[in-house]
Design an enzyme around this catalytic site. Sequence first.
Site, PDB file in Angstrom:
ATOM      1  N   GLN A 100       0.930  -1.096  -0.097  1.00  0.00           N
ATOM      2  CA  GLN A 100       0.146   0.025  -0.070  1.00  0.00           C
ATOM      3  C   GLN A 100       0.762   1.249  -0.332  1.00  0.00           C
ATOM      4  O   GLN A 100       0.954   1.952   1.184  1.00  0.00           O
ATOM      5  CB  GLN A 100      -0.966   0.076   1.349  1.00  0.00           C
ATOM      6  CG  GLN A 100      -2.003  -1.195   1.178  1.00  0.00           C
ATOM      7  CD  GLN A 100      -2.799  -1.301   2.402  1.00  0.00           C
ATOM      8  OE1 GLN A 100      -3.251  -0.046   2.882  1.00  0.00           O
ATOM      9  NE2 GLN A 100      -3.231  -2.215   2.844  1.00  0.00           N
ATOM     10  N   LYS A 195       1.595  -8.549 -15.944  1.00  0.00           N
ATOM     11  CA  LYS A 195       0.337  -9.279 -15.313  1.00  0.00           C
ATOM     12  C   LYS A 195      -0.739  -8.407 -15.108  1.00  0.00           C
ATOM     13  O   LYS A 195      -0.868  -7.240 -14.805  1.00  0.00           O
ATOM     14  CB  LYS A 195       1.228  -9.548 -13.946  1.00  0.00           C
ATOM     15  CG  LYS A 195       0.359  -9.975 -12.884  1.00  0.00           C
ATOM     16  CD  LYS A 195       1.196 -10.032 -11.457  1.00  0.00           C
ATOM     17  CE  LYS A 195       0.716  -9.204 -10.349  1.00  0.00           C
ATOM     18  NZ  LYS A 195       1.649  -9.457  -9.123  1.00  0.00           N
ATOM     19  N   ARG A 197      -4.028  -8.245 -12.257  1.00  0.00           N
ATOM     20  CA  ARG A 197      -4.444  -8.801 -11.063  1.00  0.00           C
ATOM     21  C   ARG A 197      -6.152  -8.448 -11.176  1.00  0.00           C
ATOM     22  O   ARG A 197      -6.588  -7.468 -11.021  1.00  0.00           O
ATOM     23  CB  ARG A 197      -4.093  -8.063  -9.656  1.00  0.00           C
ATOM     24  CG  ARG A 197      -4.350  -8.896  -8.640  1.00  0.00           C
ATOM     25  CD  ARG A 197      -3.901  -8.238  -7.315  1.00  0.00           C
ATOM     26  NE  ARG A 197      -2.215  -8.869  -7.027  1.00  0.00           N
ATOM     27  CZ  ARG A 197      -2.169 -10.079  -6.346  1.00  0.00           C
ATOM     28  NH1 ARG A 197      -3.163 -10.827  -6.479  1.00  0.00           N
ATOM     29  NH2 ARG A 197      -1.076 -10.538  -6.260  1.00  0.00           N
TER      30      ARG A 197
HETATM   31  C1  R5P Z   1       3.042  -7.427  -6.546  1.00  0.00           C
HETATM   32  O1  R5P Z   1       3.421  -6.327  -6.780  1.00  0.00           O
HETATM   33  C2  R5P Z   1       4.190  -8.355  -5.756  1.00  0.00           C
HETATM   34  O2  R5P Z   1       5.505  -7.889  -5.905  1.00  0.00           O
HETATM   35  C3  R5P Z   1       4.037  -9.412  -5.564  1.00  0.00           C
HETATM   36  O3  R5P Z   1       3.979 -10.299  -7.072  1.00  0.00           O
HETATM   37  C4  R5P Z   1       2.691 -10.173  -5.040  1.00  0.00           C
HETATM   38  O4  R5P Z   1       2.415  -9.325  -4.054  1.00  0.00           O
HETATM   39  C5  R5P Z   1       2.410 -11.423  -4.827  1.00  0.00           C
HETATM   40  O5  R5P Z   1       1.259 -11.698  -4.392  1.00  0.00           O
HETATM   41  P1  R5P Z   1       0.481 -13.141  -4.518  1.00  0.00           P
HETATM   42  O6  R5P Z   1       1.563 -14.216  -4.178  1.00  0.00           O
HETATM   43  O7  R5P Z   1      -0.597 -13.225  -3.689  1.00  0.00           O
HETATM   44  O8  R5P Z   1       0.215 -13.193  -6.140  1.00  0.00           O
END
Ligand code: R5P
Length: 310
Positions: A100, A195, A197
């Site tokens: 954050q 990527k 999300r």
């Molecule tokens: C995101 O920007 C971080 O660098 C990680 O890629 C991310 O927080 C990993 O989270 P998760 O394992 O839940 O995909």
Amino acid sequence: MDVNSRFLLFSGSSHPEFANSIAKHLGVSLGKVIIEKFPDKEIGVQILENVRGRDVFVLQTIAHSPNSYLMELLIFADALKRASARSIVAVIPYYGYGRQDRKEKGRVSITAKLIANLLEKAGITRVLTMDLHSEPIQGFFDIPLDNLHAQSCLAAKIKELQLENPLVVAPDLGSVNLVKRFAKELKTDFVFIDKQRVSLEEVHVVSMIGSAKGRDVIIADDMISTGQTIMAAAKFCKQAGANRVIAAATHGLFIGPGCKDSAIDHVIVSDSIPILDSFLQEKLVTVSVAPIFAQAIHSIVMNESISCLN
Ligand code: R5P
């Protein structure tokens, strides 16, 4: 005065094994303290050592119960400040809430900055941490902050796997600098994944900038939380013709159901966070970064540069 009597190292409740390991490397004992939880869940800290005029280090990793461990650290710092410690260094292997770090959408908090404010207000005079989610977080502090990196330790373990034609893959565009450090350690090249999300638990790979065909790939990230990011990246790499897939991250939170059946062959993380889950047990390798923290603490006490550790 010998070096070890110049400072005191205390452990919060979040990761005593790691604090003990640092203490062992430094050849010191942990400072005595009582940390208690009252029946109403409030936290109390009483320092059992004379800290007047001393340089004090407190280890607390902000993971698994971030709110409770953060509050404990603030109370710890306040107790040390009121007991006249000369300096109070927060040793935070994993800086929770680091994601954050900006207003990505309207009406949200920049919580990483809020925490910086709270730490300073509580009396912390320096922060020693590792692989912050983003480098600009350093600027949230008006006190010195040293951001160590785990890539040399993780890369040493990766080299033992004797990968063929290795390629470092960034699972998103935010991990550029970290991936460059990995590629330098492994003396190889890197590519990026774009990527998306979809939700807190769901990640889609849109495309890859570069090719993974015929390569052993290392998906490198600062952290693994639900594992969705590395699993989506691993699947994409395998479909794109990669051979072995290794995931390497500094911080292993390992929340959720896990990725035992994923396309990943090995997962390598540091011990910055205690590994609570058996989520990937047979694929998981942990590398200790306690020696780097011990060396950094020694250098801070001796007023020596720590940039050589990175
Ligand atoms: C995101 O920007 C971080 O660098 C990680 O890629 C991310 O927080 C990993 O989270 P998760 O394992 O839940 O995909």
